[in-house]
Design a protein around this motif. Structure first.
Motif, PDB file in Angstrom:
ATOM      1  N   GLN A   1      -0.155  -4.798  -2.820  1.00  0.00           N
ATOM      2  CA  GLN A   1      -0.471  -5.332  -4.584  1.00  0.00           C
ATOM      3  C   GLN A   1      -1.814  -5.759  -4.905  1.00  0.00           C
ATOM      4  O   GLN A   1      -2.257  -5.349  -5.303  1.00  0.00           O
ATOM      5  CB  GLN A   1       1.094  -5.601  -4.888  1.00  0.00           C
ATOM      6  CG  GLN A   1       2.102  -4.777  -4.904  1.00  0.00           C
ATOM      7  CD  GLN A   1       3.255  -6.240  -5.531  1.00  0.00           C
ATOM      8  OE1 GLN A   1       3.467  -7.455  -5.113  1.00  0.00           O
ATOM      9  NE2 GLN A   1       3.970  -5.728  -6.437  1.00  0.00           N
ATOM     10  N   ILE A   2      -2.466  -6.186  -3.230  1.00  0.00           N
ATOM     11  CA  ILE A   2      -3.435  -7.188  -4.220  1.00  0.00           C
ATOM     12  C   ILE A   2      -4.508  -5.750  -3.665  1.00  0.00           C
ATOM     13  O   ILE A   2      -5.615  -5.804  -3.978  1.00  0.00           O
ATOM     14  CB  ILE A   2      -2.844  -8.662  -2.115  1.00  0.00           C
ATOM     15  CG1 ILE A   2      -2.470  -9.119  -2.881  1.00  0.00           C
ATOM     16  CG2 ILE A   2      -5.046  -8.528  -2.069  1.00  0.00           C
ATOM     17  CD1 ILE A   2      -2.162 -10.697  -1.071  1.00  0.00           C
ATOM     18  N   GLY A   3      -3.900  -4.820  -2.492  1.00  0.00           N
ATOM     19  CA  GLY A   3      -4.981  -3.278  -2.384  1.00  0.00           C
ATOM     20  C   GLY A   3      -5.497  -3.317  -3.636  1.00  0.00           C
ATOM     21  O   GLY A   3      -6.290  -2.872  -4.547  1.00  0.00           O
ATOM     22  N   MET A   4      -4.117  -2.734  -4.506  1.00  0.00           N
ATOM     23  CA  MET A   4      -3.975  -2.005  -5.430  1.00  0.00           C
ATOM     24  C   MET A   4      -5.388  -2.886  -6.722  1.00  0.00           C
ATOM     25  O   MET A   4      -5.922  -2.430  -7.382  1.00  0.00           O
ATOM     26  CB  MET A   4      -3.130  -2.286  -6.132  1.00  0.00           C
ATOM     27  CG  MET A   4      -1.728  -1.250  -5.629  1.00  0.00           C
ATOM     28  SD  MET A   4      -0.285  -0.442  -6.527  1.00  0.00           S
ATOM     29  CE  MET A   4       0.068  -1.054  -5.971  1.00  0.00           C
ATOM     30  N   LEU A   5      -4.653  -4.016  -7.255  1.00  0.00           N
ATOM     31  CA  LEU A   5      -5.488  -5.288  -7.511  1.00  0.00           C
ATOM     32  C   LEU A   5      -7.101  -4.884  -7.050  1.00  0.00           C
ATOM     33  O   LEU A   5      -8.020  -5.013  -8.207  1.00  0.00           O
ATOM     34  CB  LEU A   5      -4.613  -6.624  -7.302  1.00  0.00           C
ATOM     35  CG  LEU A   5      -6.237  -7.625  -7.929  1.00  0.00           C
ATOM     36  CD1 LEU A   5      -5.988  -7.780  -9.907  1.00  0.00           C
ATOM     37  CD2 LEU A   5      -5.462  -8.944  -7.638  1.00  0.00           C
TER      38      LEU A   5
END
Length: 201
Positions: A193-197
Protein backbone atom coordinates in the motif's frame (compact mmCIF):
# COMPACT_ATOMS: atom_id res chain seq x y z
CA UNK A 1 42.18 7.64 0.14
CA UNK A 2 45.01 7.40 -2.43
CA UNK A 3 44.25 10.82 -3.91
CA UNK A 4 44.31 12.36 -0.44
CA UNK A 5 47.56 10.52 0.38
CA UNK A 6 49.19 12.11 -2.67
CA UNK A 7 47.76 15.61 -2.29
CA UNK A 8 47.26 16.15 1.45
CA UNK A 9 48.53 13.37 3.76
CA UNK A 10 47.59 15.30 6.93
CA UNK A 11 43.96 15.20 5.82
CA UNK A 12 43.98 11.39 6.09
CA UNK A 13 43.87 11.59 9.88
CA UNK A 14 40.65 13.62 9.66
CA UNK A 15 39.16 11.22 7.09
CA UNK A 16 39.98 8.20 9.25
CA UNK A 17 38.40 9.85 12.29
CA UNK A 18 35.26 10.75 10.35
CA UNK A 19 35.05 7.23 8.93
CA UNK A 20 35.32 5.69 12.40
CA UNK A 21 32.63 8.06 13.71
CA UNK A 22 30.36 7.18 10.79
CA UNK A 23 30.84 3.44 11.35
CA UNK A 24 30.15 3.85 15.09
CA UNK A 25 26.94 5.76 14.28
CA UNK A 26 25.82 3.11 11.77
CA UNK A 27 26.46 0.32 14.31
CA UNK A 28 24.68 2.25 17.06
CA UNK A 29 21.62 2.70 14.81
CA UNK A 30 21.64 -0.97 13.70
CA UNK A 31 22.47 -0.33 10.06
CA UNK A 32 25.73 -2.25 10.51
CA UNK A 33 26.81 -4.86 13.03
CA UNK A 34 30.23 -5.92 14.23
CA UNK A 35 33.12 -3.78 15.40
CA UNK A 36 35.50 -1.33 13.75
CA UNK A 37 37.73 -4.13 12.44
CA UNK A 38 34.93 -6.08 10.74
CA UNK A 39 31.41 -4.91 9.96
CA UNK A 40 28.46 -6.50 8.15
CA UNK A 41 25.37 -4.75 6.84
CA UNK A 42 22.10 -5.56 8.64
CA UNK A 43 18.75 -6.11 6.89
CA UNK A 44 17.74 -2.59 8.01
CA UNK A 45 21.02 -1.22 6.63
CA UNK A 46 20.38 -2.97 3.34
CA UNK A 47 16.85 -1.54 3.17
CA UNK A 48 18.17 1.94 4.02
CA UNK A 49 20.81 1.67 1.28
CA UNK A 50 18.22 0.55 -1.29
CA UNK A 51 15.87 3.36 -0.27
CA UNK A 52 18.38 6.08 -1.16
CA UNK A 53 17.23 8.06 1.89
CA UNK A 54 19.61 9.92 4.16
CA UNK A 55 20.63 7.51 6.95
CA UNK A 56 19.04 9.79 9.57
CA UNK A 57 15.77 9.85 7.59
CA UNK A 58 15.87 6.07 7.26
CA UNK A 59 16.25 5.74 11.05
CA UNK A 60 13.37 8.19 11.70
CA UNK A 61 11.04 6.45 9.27
CA UNK A 62 11.98 2.92 10.33
CA UNK A 63 11.17 3.82 13.95
CA UNK A 64 7.78 5.06 12.77
CA UNK A 65 7.16 1.84 10.83
CA UNK A 66 8.09 -0.30 13.84
CA UNK A 67 5.55 1.51 15.98
CA UNK A 68 2.70 2.00 13.49
CA UNK A 69 3.21 -0.83 10.95
CA UNK A 70 0.41 -3.07 12.32
CA UNK A 71 -2.05 -0.15 12.37
CA UNK A 72 -1.26 0.75 8.75
CA UNK A 73 -2.55 -2.61 7.55
CA UNK A 74 -5.87 -2.28 9.41
CA UNK A 75 -6.82 1.19 8.09
CA UNK A 76 -4.30 2.41 5.55
CA UNK A 77 -6.53 5.06 3.95
CA UNK A 78 -6.83 6.91 7.28
CA UNK A 79 -3.03 7.08 7.61
CA UNK A 80 -2.22 8.46 4.14
CA UNK A 81 -2.00 12.18 5.15
CA UNK A 82 0.04 11.21 8.24
CA UNK A 83 2.51 9.20 6.13
CA UNK A 84 2.91 12.12 3.72
CA UNK A 85 3.50 14.44 6.69
CA UNK A 86 6.04 11.98 8.15
CA UNK A 87 8.24 11.96 5.05
CA UNK A 88 8.00 15.77 4.86
CA UNK A 89 8.93 15.96 8.54
CA UNK A 90 12.08 13.83 8.06
CA UNK A 91 15.67 15.04 7.78
CA UNK A 92 15.44 15.02 3.95
CA UNK A 93 13.43 18.24 4.27
CA UNK A 94 14.04 19.38 7.85
CA UNK A 95 17.54 18.19 8.85
CA UNK A 96 20.65 20.32 9.41
CA UNK A 97 21.69 19.78 5.78
CA UNK A 98 18.45 18.98 3.91
CA UNK A 99 18.58 17.48 0.42
CA UNK A 100 15.03 18.58 -0.49
CA UNK A 101 13.24 21.88 -0.02
CA UNK A 102 9.71 23.18 0.45
CA UNK A 103 8.25 26.03 -1.59
CA UNK A 104 7.43 29.30 0.16
CA UNK A 105 3.62 29.37 0.35
CA UNK A 106 1.27 32.29 0.76
CA UNK A 107 -0.31 32.64 4.19
CA UNK A 108 -3.07 30.11 4.85
CA UNK A 109 -4.85 29.03 8.02
CA UNK A 110 -6.50 25.88 6.69
CA UNK A 111 -3.49 23.58 7.08
CA UNK A 112 -3.32 23.75 10.88
CA UNK A 113 -6.95 22.68 11.15
CA UNK A 114 -6.41 19.93 8.57
CA UNK A 115 -3.66 18.26 10.63
CA UNK A 116 -5.71 18.37 13.82
CA UNK A 117 -8.21 15.97 12.21
CA UNK A 118 -5.70 13.38 10.90
CA UNK A 119 -4.21 10.18 12.31
CA UNK A 120 -0.56 11.08 12.78
CA UNK A 121 2.44 8.76 13.30
CA UNK A 122 4.61 11.77 14.25
CA UNK A 123 3.92 14.91 16.26
CA UNK A 124 2.72 17.87 14.18
CA UNK A 125 4.87 20.98 14.54
CA UNK A 126 2.20 23.71 14.59
CA UNK A 127 4.88 26.42 14.38
CA UNK A 128 6.21 25.18 11.02
CA UNK A 129 3.71 26.64 8.54
CA UNK A 130 5.89 25.82 5.54
CA UNK A 131 5.96 22.11 6.45
CA UNK A 132 2.27 22.00 7.35
CA UNK A 133 1.11 23.74 4.16
CA UNK A 134 3.44 21.74 1.90
CA UNK A 135 2.42 18.35 3.33
CA UNK A 136 -1.24 19.44 3.22
CA UNK A 137 -0.88 20.37 -0.47
CA UNK A 138 0.62 16.98 -1.37
CA UNK A 139 -2.07 15.16 0.64
CA UNK A 140 -4.78 16.97 -1.34
CA UNK A 141 -2.88 16.43 -4.62
CA UNK A 142 -2.82 12.67 -3.94
CA UNK A 143 -6.63 12.66 -3.69
CA UNK A 144 -6.92 14.23 -7.16
CA UNK A 145 -8.28 17.58 -5.96
CA UNK A 146 -8.06 20.36 -8.58
CA UNK A 147 -4.84 22.34 -8.31
CA UNK A 148 -6.61 25.72 -8.06
CA UNK A 149 -8.48 24.40 -5.01
CA UNK A 150 -5.22 23.13 -3.50
CA UNK A 151 -3.63 26.54 -4.07
CA UNK A 152 -6.60 28.25 -2.41
CA UNK A 153 -6.52 25.90 0.64
CA UNK A 154 -2.76 25.74 1.15
CA UNK A 155 -1.23 28.81 -0.51
CA UNK A 156 0.97 26.63 -2.76
CA UNK A 157 0.76 27.17 -6.51
CA UNK A 158 0.44 24.55 -9.24
CA UNK A 159 4.09 24.36 -10.35
CA UNK A 160 5.34 24.13 -6.78
CA UNK A 161 2.86 21.33 -6.04
CA UNK A 162 4.15 19.28 -8.99
CA UNK A 163 7.80 19.70 -7.98
CA UNK A 164 7.04 18.89 -4.36
CA UNK A 165 4.95 15.83 -5.32
CA UNK A 166 7.96 14.40 -7.21
CA UNK A 167 10.15 14.72 -4.09
CA UNK A 168 7.49 13.28 -1.78
CA UNK A 169 6.79 10.37 -4.16
CA UNK A 170 10.51 9.57 -4.20
CA UNK A 171 10.56 9.64 -0.39
CA UNK A 172 7.49 7.39 -0.19
CA UNK A 173 9.19 4.95 -2.54
CA UNK A 174 12.11 4.90 -0.09
CA UNK A 175 9.64 4.31 2.75
CA UNK A 176 8.23 1.40 0.75
CA UNK A 177 11.70 -0.17 0.51
CA UNK A 178 12.13 0.24 4.28
CA UNK A 179 8.70 -1.31 4.91
CA UNK A 180 9.93 -4.45 3.10
CA UNK A 181 12.57 -5.04 5.82
CA UNK A 182 11.21 -7.96 7.83
CA UNK A 183 12.80 -6.74 11.10
CA UNK A 184 10.42 -3.76 11.15
CA UNK A 185 7.31 -5.93 11.40
CA UNK A 186 5.43 -4.29 8.52
CA UNK A 187 3.15 -6.68 6.65
CA UNK A 188 3.40 -7.28 2.91
CA UNK A 189 -0.04 -5.68 2.56
CA UNK A 190 1.08 -2.47 4.29
CA UNK A 191 4.33 -2.25 2.30
CA UNK A 192 2.41 -2.77 -0.97
CA UNK A 193 0.00 0.00 0.00
CA UNK A 194 2.92 2.36 0.69
CA UNK A 195 4.30 1.51 -2.76
CA UNK A 196 0.92 2.28 -4.35
CA UNK A 197 0.75 5.55 -2.42
CA UNK A 198 4.13 6.56 -3.87
CA UNK A 199 2.79 5.97 -7.39
CA UNK A 200 -0.47 7.76 -6.57
CA UNK A 201 1.43 10.89 -5.42
Amino acid sequence: WYQTLETNPQKLEQLEGKSRSAIDWLIENQLLEGDTSSVVITPLGHGAALSGLLPTSAIQLSSMLREYGPQLERGFEEWIPGLIYSVCHSDEFRGETPSRFFPFPRASQGSSDFWKMQKMPVTVDQSDAQLNQSAHAVSLFATGLAERKIAFSTGIGSGAIHRLAIDVAWMLDGLHKLACVSDLGCSQIASNQIGMLARMV
